[in-house]
Design an enzyme around this catalytic site. Structure first.
Site, PDB file in Angstrom:
ATOM      1  N   HIS A  89      64.173  46.883  46.561  1.00 30.07           N
ATOM      2  CA  HIS A  89      63.962  45.756  47.604  1.00 30.07           C
ATOM      3  C   HIS A  89      63.073  44.690  47.038  1.00 30.07           C
ATOM      4  O   HIS A  89      62.039  44.858  46.420  1.00 30.07           O
ATOM      5  CB  HIS A  89      63.335  46.304  48.920  1.00 30.07           C
ATOM      6  CG  HIS A  89      62.100  47.228  48.832  1.00 30.07           C
ATOM      7  ND1 HIS A  89      61.138  46.605  48.931  1.00 30.07           N
ATOM      8  CD2 HIS A  89      61.894  48.582  48.615  1.00 30.07           C
ATOM      9  CE1 HIS A  89      59.882  47.359  48.849  1.00 30.07           C
ATOM     10  NE2 HIS A  89      60.411  48.879  48.447  1.00 30.07           N
ATOM     11  N   ASP A  91      61.653  42.451  49.437  1.00 31.36           N
ATOM     12  CA  ASP A  91      60.599  41.965  50.582  1.00 31.36           C
ATOM     13  C   ASP A  91      59.222  43.125  50.139  1.00 31.36           C
ATOM     14  O   ASP A  91      59.160  44.132  49.366  1.00 31.36           O
ATOM     15  CB  ASP A  91      61.032  42.457  51.830  1.00 31.36           C
ATOM     16  CG  ASP A  91      61.607  43.979  51.992  1.00 31.36           C
ATOM     17  OD1 ASP A  91      61.929  44.731  51.157  1.00 31.36           O
ATOM     18  OD2 ASP A  91      60.990  44.482  53.055  1.00 31.36           O
ATOM     19  N   GLU A 156      63.549  46.261  53.442  1.00 31.15           N
ATOM     20  CA  GLU A 156      63.058  47.828  53.333  1.00 31.15           C
ATOM     21  C   GLU A 156      61.729  47.963  54.297  1.00 31.15           C
ATOM     22  O   GLU A 156      61.708  49.202  54.534  1.00 31.15           O
ATOM     23  CB  GLU A 156      63.054  48.365  51.847  1.00 31.15           C
ATOM     24  CG  GLU A 156      63.248  49.703  51.454  1.00 31.15           C
ATOM     25  CD  GLU A 156      61.781  50.323  51.853  1.00 31.15           C
ATOM     26  OE1 GLU A 156      61.773  51.589  51.827  1.00 31.15           O
ATOM     27  OE2 GLU A 156      60.697  49.432  51.875  1.00 31.15           O
ATOM     28  N   GLU A 157      60.862  47.097  53.995  1.00 34.62           N
ATOM     29  CA  GLU A 157      59.546  47.237  54.457  1.00 34.62           C
ATOM     30  C   GLU A 157      59.584  47.394  55.997  1.00 34.62           C
ATOM     31  O   GLU A 157      58.549  47.587  56.788  1.00 34.62           O
ATOM     32  CB  GLU A 157      58.527  46.453  53.995  1.00 34.62           C
ATOM     33  CG  GLU A 157      58.337  46.512  52.309  1.00 34.62           C
ATOM     34  CD  GLU A 157      57.753  47.834  52.049  1.00 34.62           C
ATOM     35  OE1 GLU A 157      57.668  48.990  52.731  1.00 34.62           O
ATOM     36  OE2 GLU A 157      57.269  48.261  50.890  1.00 34.62           O
ATOM     37  N   ASP A 183      61.646  53.080  43.079  1.00 33.44           N
ATOM     38  CA  ASP A 183      60.620  52.630  44.211  1.00 33.44           C
ATOM     39  C   ASP A 183      59.768  53.625  44.654  1.00 33.44           C
ATOM     40  O   ASP A 183      59.514  53.826  46.022  1.00 33.44           O
ATOM     41  CB  ASP A 183      61.760  52.251  45.222  1.00 33.44           C
ATOM     42  CG  ASP A 183      60.939  51.521  46.587  1.00 33.44           C
ATOM     43  OD1 ASP A 183      59.777  50.979  46.223  1.00 33.44           O
ATOM     44  OD2 ASP A 183      61.323  51.518  47.796  1.00 33.44           O
ATOM     45  N   HIS A 216      37.019  44.946  86.706  1.00 36.52           N
ATOM     46  CA  HIS A 216      35.866  45.308  86.433  1.00 36.52           C
ATOM     47  C   HIS A 216      35.575  46.646  86.560  1.00 36.52           C
ATOM     48  O   HIS A 216      35.882  47.630  87.395  1.00 36.52           O
ATOM     49  CB  HIS A 216      35.083  44.614  87.590  1.00 36.52           C
ATOM     50  CG  HIS A 216      33.417  44.544  87.421  1.00 36.52           C
ATOM     51  ND1 HIS A 216      32.819  45.749  87.434  1.00 36.52           N
ATOM     52  CD2 HIS A 216      32.632  43.665  87.241  1.00 36.52           C
ATOM     53  CE1 HIS A 216      31.536  45.395  87.079  1.00 36.52           C
ATOM     54  NE2 HIS A 216      31.251  43.980  87.005  1.00 36.52           N
ATOM     55  N   THR A 318      32.062  45.290  80.223  1.00 33.09           N
ATOM     56  CA  THR A 318      32.264  46.154  80.966  1.00 33.09           C
ATOM     57  C   THR A 318      33.899  45.991  81.666  1.00 33.09           C
ATOM     58  O   THR A 318      33.976  45.322  82.759  1.00 33.09           O
ATOM     59  CB  THR A 318      31.432  46.500  82.000  1.00 33.09           C
ATOM     60  OG1 THR A 318      31.011  45.195  82.289  1.00 33.09           O
ATOM     61  CG2 THR A 318      30.086  47.041  81.417  1.00 33.09           C
ATOM     62  N   ARG A 331      56.729  61.941  60.020  1.00 33.78           N
ATOM     63  CA  ARG A 331      57.413  62.013  58.825  1.00 33.78           C
ATOM     64  C   ARG A 331      58.065  63.116  58.884  1.00 33.78           C
ATOM     65  O   ARG A 331      57.788  64.309  59.287  1.00 33.78           O
ATOM     66  CB  ARG A 331      56.355  62.112  57.635  1.00 33.78           C
ATOM     67  CG  ARG A 331      55.855  60.884  57.400  1.00 33.78           C
ATOM     68  CD  ARG A 331      56.505  59.590  56.579  1.00 33.78           C
ATOM     69  NE  ARG A 331      55.821  58.370  56.523  1.00 33.78           N
ATOM     70  CZ  ARG A 331      56.151  57.212  56.201  1.00 33.78           C
ATOM     71  NH1 ARG A 331      57.076  57.359  55.197  1.00 33.78           N
ATOM     72  NH2 ARG A 331      55.297  56.104  56.187  1.00 33.78           N
ATOM     73  N   SER A 402      59.081  57.464  52.459  1.00 30.18           N
ATOM     74  CA  SER A 402      60.564  57.354  53.055  1.00 30.18           C
ATOM     75  C   SER A 402      61.402  56.148  52.336  1.00 30.18           C
ATOM     76  O   SER A 402      60.753  55.263  52.189  1.00 30.18           O
ATOM     77  CB  SER A 402      60.526  57.280  54.515  1.00 30.18           C
ATOM     78  OG  SER A 402      59.703  58.392  55.147  1.00 30.18           O
TER      79      SER A 402
HETATM   80  N1  BES Z   1      58.459  52.261  48.202  1.00 25.90           N
HETATM   81  C1  BES Z   1      58.497  52.770  49.453  1.00 25.90           C
HETATM   82  C2  BES Z   1      58.591  54.463  49.758  1.00 25.90           C
HETATM   83  C3  BES Z   1      57.712  55.297  48.795  1.00 25.90           C
HETATM   84  C4  BES Z   1      56.387  55.320  49.448  1.00 25.90           C
HETATM   85  C5  BES Z   1      58.106  56.118  47.827  1.00 25.90           C
HETATM   86  C6  BES Z   1      55.697  56.245  48.813  1.00 25.90           C
HETATM   87  C7  BES Z   1      57.457  56.820  47.116  1.00 25.90           C
HETATM   88  C8  BES Z   1      55.949  56.930  47.819  1.00 25.90           C
HETATM   89  C9  BES Z   1      58.942  52.248  50.442  1.00 25.90           C
HETATM   90  O1  BES Z   1      58.845  50.935  49.944  1.00 25.90           O
HETATM   91  C10 BES Z   1      58.440  52.160  51.703  1.00 25.90           C
HETATM   92  O2  BES Z   1      57.314  51.999  52.001  1.00 25.90           O
HETATM   93  N2  BES Z   1      59.028  52.893  52.694  1.00 25.90           N
HETATM   94  C11 BES Z   1      58.570  53.119  54.011  1.00 25.90           C
HETATM   95  C12 BES Z   1      59.516  52.933  54.993  1.00 25.90           C
HETATM   96  C13 BES Z   1      59.913  52.580  56.071  1.00 25.90           C
HETATM   97  C14 BES Z   1      59.396  51.501  56.320  1.00 25.90           C
HETATM   98  C15 BES Z   1      60.904  53.042  56.950  1.00 25.90           C
HETATM   99  C16 BES Z   1      57.544  54.116  54.161  1.00 25.90           C
HETATM  100  O3  BES Z   1      57.789  55.250  53.522  1.00 25.90           O
HETATM  101  O4  BES Z   1      56.629  54.020  55.027  1.00 25.90           O
HETATM  102 MN    MN Z   2      59.544  50.632  48.246  1.00 24.57          MN
HETATM  103 MN    MN Z   3      56.843  49.986  50.878  1.00 22.04          MN
END
Ligand code: BES
Ligand code: MN
Ligand code: MN
Length: 463
Positions: A89, A91, A156-157, A183, A216, A318, A331, A402
């Protein structure tokens, strides 16, 4: 086996240029979450397509309802050669908080052998090292031992919202014998690693509405339920004191990995105190009965990712807030499913929500967990290629993060997925001062160039 001499010579002669080009990509703030960066994200897609064309690929930038998908192709390998699909990815995560960066996030800076920049390791550096490994073959020999498809996405992010539909509607274009993804991270410096599992994700936004407007807290406090307190009470029901998730049914689909998998995890060189120190937390905490790596790889979580309510500025105000909001993500591990977890979460929140507020739960995105046994020629070739580049046999590891598309690839393209990452522990992905090891960028290129030789000569065709 050492790396082929012609490839080795190419890498030695072109290392500085490869890094310079990577830095150009890292200067583009392709933050997929932010619409003000949409033009930058599109620019990064074009940049990737152009870099593929420069090495001799054809490349198309496919628009989607979100950010574009880039597909590069080179299909001139000898007949009978396998086809591999490389996914990555372009991004990146937002760079904030900016004041914690030691050098600007989009001005790559090398300190101590580390390339500091947002996206350096996640995932631009790891995507680009693949392009440079392909270049080495095409430049040194005019050909590749395998047919190659490069698929680079820009969402992806933010949950890869449009990628599954893109794959589904382009299964002919993307048909392949293996998928290769970089990745993720190596288990330790100098220790190449192949991933055997990823966790999935179910991401929720929980909103609690109390009175129609802020009130308030003297005139009204005590007469209506405070939504921030209501939300705190809801969140507090999600775990017991031992770190076990208390949402009924949550563990129903969690597969037991068995004693052999746990033995393999225990055999890895891992030190709790070293890990703790890296996090900076006063002590480690997690579900009782499991080691840290087991908690990270084979057990699910339920975490608050963000909380919002009331007055958080300087001094005191307040006020009895009208609403409260939490971002909560779970997760997931095999065989949990995001949609099933959503049902359980909704039912649980509905059960524990106190009267006097209105509570809504929305799922923002979800992704399937993944686990595979790494048998077959693809993984054998990867072991040899990593040993070539790192002078050390790779280890098999799991991952707590993920990559939701991995399950989609396996299901829709029916090809095995090799996850071979070149990040390192402490790389600050998603955090200030993200870095990628320059050495791993170089060895990653070499390992992937070696992989294509290994695969080309040893088959690994699906049919
Ligand atoms: N590269 C990561 C996934 C990853 C994280 C691999 C840690 C190995 C170690 C990927 O870019 C990522 O950040 N994925 C997200 C997925 C989400 C946005 C659906 C994640 O894991 O939070
Ligand atoms: Mn990644
Ligand atoms: Mn990431």
């Amino acid at each position: 086996m050492p790396l082929a001499k012609d490839l080795d010579a190419f890498f030695v002669a072109n290392q500085i240029r490869a890094l310079d080009e990577l830095f150009d990509l890292l200067r583009i703030p392709s933050v997929s979450a932010r619409s003000e960066h949409d033009a930058d994200t599109a620019r990064a897609a074009d940049w990737v397509a152009r870099s593929l064309r420069t090495i001799g690929f054809t490349a198309t930038v496919h628009p989607t309802k979100g950010h574009p998908v880039v597909v590069g192709e080179w299909r001139k390998a000898a007949s009978g050669a396998p086809t591999v699909l490389i996914y990555g990815h372009y991004d990146v995560q937002p760079a904030e908080p900016l004041d914690l960066w030691q050098s600007p996030p989009f001005e790559p800076t090398v300190r101590d052998g580390k390339i500091f920049a947002r996206g350096s390791v996640d995932d631009k550096g790891q995507l680009f090292l693949h392009i440079k490994a392909l270049e080495a073959h095409l430049n040194a020999r005019g050909t590749l031992p395998v047919n190659v498809i490069v698929l680079a996405e820009g969402e992806e992010e933010v949950g890869s919202e449009h990628l599954a539909a893109f794959i589904e509607s382009h299964t002919d274009l993307l048909a392949c014998d293996s998928v290769v993804i970089s990745d993720s991270a190596m288990f330790a410096p100098g220790l190449p690693s192949i991933l055997s599992s990823l966790r999935g994700l179910a991401y929720f936004q929980i909103e609690v509405q109390g009175p129609a407007t802020d009130l308030h807290s003297g005139s009204y406090g005590g007469s209506v339920l405070n939504p921030a307190m209501a939300l705190a009470r809801i969140l507090a029901t999600m775990h017991d004191a031992n770190g076990h998730i208390a949402i009924p049914g949550f563990y129903d689909d969690v597969r037991d990995w068995g004693p052999e998998a746990r033995r393999q995890i225990r055999a890895l060189p891992f030190d709790d105190e070293h890990f703790r120190a890296e996090t900076g937390a006063p002590s480690l905490f997690g579900e009782q009965g499991y080691s840290t790596l087991e908690r990270l790889w084979m057990r699910p979580t339920c975490e608050v990712n963000g909380l919002l309510s009331g007055y958080t500025g300087e001094g005191a105000k307040t006020v009895l807030p009208a609403k409260a909001m939490a971002k909560v993500s779970c997760r997931l591990v095999p065989d949990q499913q995001p949609d099933r977890v959503e049902q359980l979460m909704r039912a649980h929140v509905a059960r524990v929500a106190p009267p006097g507020v209105t509570v809504t739960v929305r799922q923002l995105h979800g992704g399937m967990p993944w686990r595979a046994d790494l048998a077959g020629p693809l993984f054998d070739a990867a072991r040899r290629a990593l040993a070539t580049a790192f002078d050390r046999e790779p280890v098999i590891t799991g991952e707590g993060g993920s990559i939701p598309v991995v399950g989609d690839f396996q299901r829709m393209l029916k090809a095995p997925v090799l996850l071979v990452g070149f990040g390192l522990p402490g790389e600050n992905a998603h955090a200030p001062n993200e870095w990628m090891s320059e050495e791993n960028f170089v060895k990653g290129m070499r390992a992937m160039a070696a992989l294509w030789d290994e695969l080309g000569h040893n088959g690994a065709r699906a049919s």
